[in-house]
Design an enzyme around this catalytic site. Structure first.
Site, short mmCIF file in Angstrom:
data_model
loop_
_atom_site.label_atom_id
_atom_site.label_comp_id
_atom_site.label_asym_id
_atom_site.label_seq_id
_atom_site.Cartn_x
_atom_site.Cartn_y
_atom_site.Cartn_z
N HIS A 162 -76.58 -35.74 76.01
CA HIS A 162 -77.27 -34.49 75.64
C HIS A 162 -78.47 -34.73 74.70
CE1 HIS A 162 -73.82 -32.94 77.56
NE2 HIS A 162 -73.04 -32.82 76.51
N LYS A 210 -79.34 -25.50 80.20
CA LYS A 210 -79.55 -24.45 79.20
C LYS A 210 -80.99 -23.93 79.31
CE LYS A 210 -76.18 -26.32 75.92
NZ LYS A 210 -75.15 -25.40 75.49
N ASP A 243 -75.51 -33.04 83.36
CA ASP A 243 -75.59 -33.00 81.90
C ASP A 243 -75.85 -31.53 81.61
OD1 ASP A 243 -76.60 -32.77 79.28
OD2 ASP A 243 -77.03 -34.90 79.27
N HIS A 244 -74.81 -30.80 81.20
CA HIS A 244 -74.95 -29.34 81.18
C HIS A 244 -76.04 -28.86 80.21
CE1 HIS A 244 -72.31 -29.42 77.64
NE2 HIS A 244 -72.72 -28.18 77.41
N ASP A 277 -70.06 -39.24 73.47
CA ASP A 277 -69.81 -37.88 73.93
C ASP A 277 -71.07 -37.02 73.92
OD1 ASP A 277 -68.01 -35.70 74.66
OD2 ASP A 277 -68.34 -34.91 72.64
N GLU A 332 -71.65 -28.77 65.54
CA GLU A 332 -70.57 -27.87 65.99
C GLU A 332 -69.57 -27.68 64.86
OE1 GLU A 332 -69.34 -28.63 70.36
OE2 GLU A 332 -69.66 -30.59 69.48
N LYS A 341 -69.76 -36.05 83.30
CA LYS A 341 -69.66 -37.22 82.44
C LYS A 341 -68.19 -37.45 82.05
CE LYS A 341 -70.66 -35.24 77.91
NZ LYS A 341 -69.39 -35.17 77.28
N LYS A 400 -68.98 -33.04 64.84
CA LYS A 400 -67.97 -31.99 64.93
C LYS A 400 -67.61 -31.55 63.52
CE LYS A 400 -66.55 -32.66 69.46
NZ LYS A 400 -67.12 -31.61 70.33
C1 BG6 Z 1 -69.73 -31.56 75.83
C2 BG6 Z 1 -69.00 -32.44 74.84
O1 BG6 Z 1 -70.44 -32.34 76.74
O2 BG6 Z 1 -70.62 -30.71 75.13
C3 BG6 Z 1 -68.26 -31.59 73.83
O3 BG6 Z 1 -68.09 -33.26 75.54
C4 BG6 Z 1 -69.18 -30.60 73.17
O4 BG6 Z 1 -67.63 -32.40 72.86
C5 BG6 Z 1 -69.97 -29.82 74.22
O5 BG6 Z 1 -68.41 -29.72 72.40
C6 BG6 Z 1 -71.03 -28.97 73.57
O6 BG6 Z 1 -71.63 -28.17 74.54
P1 BG6 Z 1 -72.11 -26.69 74.23
O7 BG6 Z 1 -72.75 -26.23 75.48
O8 BG6 Z 1 -70.88 -25.92 73.86
O9 BG6 Z 1 -73.06 -26.82 73.09
#
Ligand code: BG6
Length: 505
Positions: free
Chosen positions: A247, A189, A184-185, A242, A223, A155, A347
């Site tokens: 997500h 998970k 989309d990581h 973002d 976060e 992304k 954040k």
């Molecule tokens: C990313 C965002 O896709 O995901 C970041 O761009 C964010 O801003 C991150 O910090 C969070 O991912 P994870 O796996 O650390 O929870």
């Protein structure tokens, strides 16, 4: 389903000298190597502009593994075996010669192996280079084999609906949708994948998984980190683009989708798209009753003073970009009619926690006397995406003693206790899926566009009015007051995310 190691594969990483390769991709590949998941015939070709000797490049990657991998150290002989897969090509992405050289290298590897290999082109570059690289790959015939040639994209997939459609059109001019793997990581998970197992491999929950029994759903991804070194990107994006568009919307889809007929990539993605299509458009004139934004001020997190958003590197001093977003979505279908989904992310919040709470309705008739019910709470199911990955179901029990007094107790499952295993980095799962050509956990073009369709009215509304109260939440808190109002108007409140060790109301 994964039973075998993938077939012969060559992974070409554009932007091999960057942060993503260093922190995520190479450590994930090293772990796959340690666990014998990489193909027997495997090669990595890192491409980047910077001229660097292979030995120095390898030392840098080894350092990255030692810093970021869950298996801690790249020790010999594992590292020696793994590093033998890696090649480095210093080249300019703009030049056609780069792609000719690459094509020759790929051919040489295949000839040496004596088999045809999957060729995976991973775009770990700034988004502005994606179009150029894909066009070059297309022109040099490197995308022709629809079965074996794949492109992995990170992304952002556009910054609104119009730009996402444009990007998808450009990509699909060069590639078939089946060759495109949009990451989309969050979908990699373990806890997120487990939502499907929890819902569809157990007979217990599905019958009550609807508006008859569920009052509302909360999804929190919080976060403590600020924007770090990503100010330039983040100030253009903001929390909605973002995190929410991708997500959080994916988490919502996993909770809200209908049971798939089979566990195939397009079937699962179809069911998710159905959810996105059923989301009620947010009315322009009532935006503030559905969406709230925030930006952090300075504050204290874990006993450390942290600066405000506007004081972070590469952030404009009068920036109106949101670092917090909370939205309320309604899904117009039989299953979810009148069940609000509240989503929030930010954040510099109080804790690092991602959690989904399914709040059930009270029992239809309360037969216990009021004196029994002082501590009574309707059932709640918590899915802890991270940290302390697991699931917790709270229900009522009689408190010991002569009186009939009820109170909530918890049933818990944690990955740590159940499997005694560390949770793999999502990139391990996703890279292996790409090598195996399984797109289940990747975003299809229509999914991306449907998610933007939901976001667009919020983005437009926010762009047309300046937030004159920014910064509006202190770092180290749960976001602006207006986010509390969002639920208060419905007679609800945000749950304080817990990590299995705090009681909460
Ligand atoms: C990313 C965002 O896709 O995901 C970041 O761009 C964010 O801003 C991150 O910090 C969070 O991912 P994870 O796996 O650390 O929870």
């Amino acid at each position: 389903m994964r039973n075998n190691r993938p077939e012969a594969s060559i992974l070409v990483i554009f932007g091999a000298g960057g942060d993503l390769s260093w922190r995520k991709l190479i450590p994930a590949l090293f772990n796959l190597h340690l666990n014998n998941w990489l193909p027997e015939k495997f090669a990595i070709i890192g491409v980047d502009l910077k001229p660097i000797e292979l030995e120095k490049y390898l030392a840098h990657l080894r350092q990255g593994i030692n810093n970021f991998s869950r298996s801690i150290h790249a020790d010999d002989p594992d590292w020696q075996n793994f590093s033998a897969f890696i090649h480095y090509l210093s080249a300019d992405f703009k030049e056609s010669d780069t792609y000719t050289t690459l094509a020759n290298q790929l051919k040489a590897v295949e000839q040496e192996w004596g088999v045809k290999a999957n060729k995976i082109f991973y775009q770990a570059t700034p988004p502005s280079l994606v179009k150029m690289i894909i066009e070059h790959l297309g022109q040099s015939g490197l995308l022709d084999d629809r079965q074996r040639n794949r492109v992995v994209l990170e992304k952002p997939f556009g910054h609104d609906l119009v730009s996402a459609i444009k990007l998808n059109t450009m990509i699909t001019n060069q590639l078939d949708e089946s060759q495109i793997f949009r990451i989309d990581h969050f979908l990699g998970k373990e806890t997120v994948q487990n939502i499907l197992a929890f819902r569809f491999a157990n007979a217990l929950f599905e019958p009550i998984w609807d508006q008859r029994y569920i009052d509302h759903v909360q999804i929190t991804v919080a976060e403590t980190l600020g924007v770090e070194h990503r100010g330039e990107y983040y100030d253009q994006a903001g929390a909605l683009r973002d995190m929410v568009q991708n997500h959080l919307m994916q988490l919502l889809c996993m909770i809200a989708m209908e049971p798939p007929v089979s566990f195939t990539d397009n079937e699962i993605r179809n069911k998710k798209v159905d959810v996105l299509h059923a989301i009620r458009p947010i009315p322009e004139d009532k935006l503030s009753s559905f969406a709230v934004r925030g930006q952090y001020d300075s504050g204290i997190i874990q006993d450390k003073a942290v600066p405000s958003y506007r004081e972070e590197p590469d952030i404009k001093q009068d920036s109106t970009t949101e670092s917090f977003a909370a939205i309320k979505l309604m899904i117009d279908n039989w299953r979810w009619q009148d069940v609000p989904f509240y989503l929030r992310t930010g954040k510099r919040m109080s804790e690092d926690v991602s959690e989904i709470s399914i709040q059930f309705k009270p029992v239809p008739h309360q037969s216990f006397p009021p004196t029994s019910l002082e501590d009574w709470q309707p059932n709640r199911l918590l899915i802890h995406v991270q940290p302390n990955e697991g699931i917790q179901l709270s229900f009522q029990a009689k408190q010991p003693g002569p009186q009939m007094k009820l109170g909530p107790v918890n049933m818990r499952f944690t990955y740590q206790d159940a499997f005694h295993a560390t949770i793999p980095n999502p990139y391990e799962t996703l890279l292996l899926d790409v090598m195996q050509g399984d797109a289940t956990l990747f975003m299809r073009a229509d999914q991306v566009e449907a998610a933007w369709t939901v976001m667009d009215p919020i983005l437009q509304g926010w762009e047309s009015t300046n937030p004159d109260n920014f910064p509006n939440y202190e770092a180290g808190t749960w976001g602006p007051k207006a986010a509390d109002e969002l639920l208060k108007q419905d007679g609800r409140h945000w749950f304080i995310p817990c990590c299995f060790d705090r009681s909460k109301k």
